[in-house]
Scaffold this active site. Sequence first.
Site, PDB file in Angstrom:
ATOM      1  N   ARG A  76      34.528  36.310  42.335  1.00 35.45           N
ATOM      2  CA  ARG A  76      34.276  37.275  41.249  1.00 35.45           C
ATOM      3  C   ARG A  76      34.594  36.678  39.883  1.00 35.45           C
ATOM      4  O   ARG A  76      33.918  36.957  38.900  1.00 35.45           O
ATOM      5  CB  ARG A  76      35.115  38.550  41.466  1.00 35.45           C
ATOM      6  CG  ARG A  76      34.694  39.343  42.685  1.00 35.45           C
ATOM      7  CD  ARG A  76      35.529  40.625  42.807  1.00 35.45           C
ATOM      8  NE  ARG A  76      35.365  41.470  41.640  1.00 35.45           N
ATOM      9  CZ  ARG A  76      34.375  42.357  41.489  1.00 35.45           C
ATOM     10  NH1 ARG A  76      33.474  42.519  42.439  1.00 35.45           N
ATOM     11  NH2 ARG A  76      34.296  43.094  40.400  1.00 35.45           N
ATOM     12  N   THR A  88      41.546  50.599  31.312  1.00 35.08           N
ATOM     13  CA  THR A  88      42.879  50.984  31.789  1.00 35.08           C
ATOM     14  C   THR A  88      42.870  51.113  33.317  1.00 35.08           C
ATOM     15  O   THR A  88      43.918  51.050  33.946  1.00 35.08           O
ATOM     16  CB  THR A  88      43.325  52.339  31.164  1.00 35.08           C
ATOM     17  OG1 THR A  88      42.216  53.261  31.223  1.00 35.08           O
ATOM     18  CG2 THR A  88      43.730  52.187  29.713  1.00 35.08           C
ATOM     19  N   GLU A  89      41.684  51.289  33.896  1.00 34.82           N
ATOM     20  CA  GLU A  89      41.566  51.423  35.356  1.00 34.82           C
ATOM     21  C   GLU A  89      41.394  50.071  36.052  1.00 34.82           C
ATOM     22  O   GLU A  89      41.567  49.971  37.268  1.00 34.82           O
ATOM     23  CB  GLU A  89      40.366  52.323  35.702  1.00 34.82           C
ATOM     24  CG  GLU A  89      40.556  53.803  35.355  1.00 34.82           C
ATOM     25  CD  GLU A  89      40.464  54.113  33.865  1.00 34.82           C
ATOM     26  OE1 GLU A  89      39.738  53.404  33.148  1.00 34.82           O
ATOM     27  OE2 GLU A  89      41.151  55.051  33.411  1.00 34.82           O
ATOM     28  N   ASN A  90      41.042  49.040  35.299  1.00 34.68           N
ATOM     29  CA  ASN A  90      40.754  47.739  35.925  1.00 34.68           C
ATOM     30  C   ASN A  90      42.006  47.036  36.476  1.00 34.68           C
ATOM     31  O   ASN A  90      41.897  46.057  37.221  1.00 34.68           O
ATOM     32  CB  ASN A  90      39.984  46.807  34.980  1.00 34.68           C
ATOM     33  CG  ASN A  90      38.537  47.205  34.772  1.00 34.68           C
ATOM     34  OD1 ASN A  90      37.978  47.049  33.702  1.00 34.68           O
ATOM     35  ND2 ASN A  90      37.887  47.746  35.814  1.00 34.68           N
ATOM     36  N   GLU A 105      22.954  56.965  21.315  1.00 33.00           N
ATOM     37  CA  GLU A 105      21.810  56.884  22.229  1.00 33.00           C
ATOM     38  C   GLU A 105      22.219  55.956  23.369  1.00 33.00           C
ATOM     39  O   GLU A 105      22.778  54.879  23.133  1.00 33.00           O
ATOM     40  CB  GLU A 105      20.595  56.302  21.499  1.00 33.00           C
ATOM     41  CG  GLU A 105      20.085  57.173  20.373  1.00 33.00           C
ATOM     42  CD  GLU A 105      19.563  58.524  20.856  1.00 33.00           C
ATOM     43  OE1 GLU A 105      19.028  58.594  21.980  1.00 33.00           O
ATOM     44  OE2 GLU A 105      19.695  59.511  20.108  1.00 33.00           O
ATOM     45  N   ASP A 142      29.120  45.216  32.375  1.00 31.51           N
ATOM     46  CA  ASP A 142      29.275  45.464  33.812  1.00 31.51           C
ATOM     47  C   ASP A 142      28.313  44.636  34.651  1.00 31.51           C
ATOM     48  O   ASP A 142      27.198  44.335  34.223  1.00 31.51           O
ATOM     49  CB  ASP A 142      29.071  46.961  34.102  1.00 31.51           C
ATOM     50  CG  ASP A 142      29.613  47.348  35.468  1.00 31.51           C
ATOM     51  OD1 ASP A 142      30.542  46.665  35.960  1.00 31.51           O
ATOM     52  OD2 ASP A 142      29.120  48.330  36.048  1.00 31.51           O
TER      53      ASP A 142
END
Length: 247
Positions: A39, A72-74, A212, A26
């Site tokens: 971008r 899946t949201e991108n 972790e 990210d």
Amino acid sequence: MADNILNNSAGEQAKCLPRHIAIILDGNGRWAKKRGLPRNAGHLAGSETFRNIATYCKEIGVEYLTVYAFSTENWKRSTEEVSGIMRLLDKYLHEAIRDMRKKNIRMKVFGDISRLSPKLQELIHETDEISQQIEGFQANICINYGGRAEIVRAAQLYANDVAEGRAEGELTEEKLEGYMYSAGIPDPDLLIRPGGEYRISNFLLWQCAYSEFYFTDVLWPDFTPEELDKAIASYNSRDRRFGGVKT
Ligand code: IPE
Ligand code: IPE
Ligand code: MG
């Protein structure tokens, strides 16, 4: 050999290396914005970082690296951005097909690839075939991947197997694990999220039950092997109890 988490000039040894590291790639967009670039320039830089970090993981002896490259949201993003990411994926897969044998890197894609172009699907099948001839380090790339979608898919596959007589008896965690994209792969020991957000964004919901977590503000294109060393050092300072009590 250059200094790294396992071998430094002071001769110190790391306590323990995670077998499986997962990373949410990210911060590409913000990296580009800071430089006044589109971008997609951030995604390009991010893909180079991925190559470096994958090579580094292999070098230090990590067995599995799983990266979240497209969720899946991108698909909610602009057509221009999505097609730029797909072009980068195409380029990466071609390179992988050329280099995997030489570099001894297995590759697996996690996610519903049926929504990708037939050409990309074909390249992914090709990397699957090559991977079967290789042993050693494995990079898993999550594309059109969502943790919830993966669990639903596993449940559907299991239900089909029951309906068609290939599975019977009670459903257990072990059985359901066998229907995940990650079947047979140990759960991530360490999950890293660069880019300054403190959330999981639908990544590896099943597999990260006891991982972790390590968060950093460093944007993914700026992430270096030294940053990975820091994450591993932090991992080594943790006391993993898995619900038990330290004796
Ligand atoms: C991650 O970087 C890459 C993808 C999600 C495809 P972003 O594009 O989310 O970068 P930011 O979060 O906008 O900086
Ligand atoms: C997570 O990043 C998905 C990937 C890195 C592929 P996002 O940028 O999509 O996540 P949110 O929107 O910040 O939760
Ligand atoms: Mg983001």
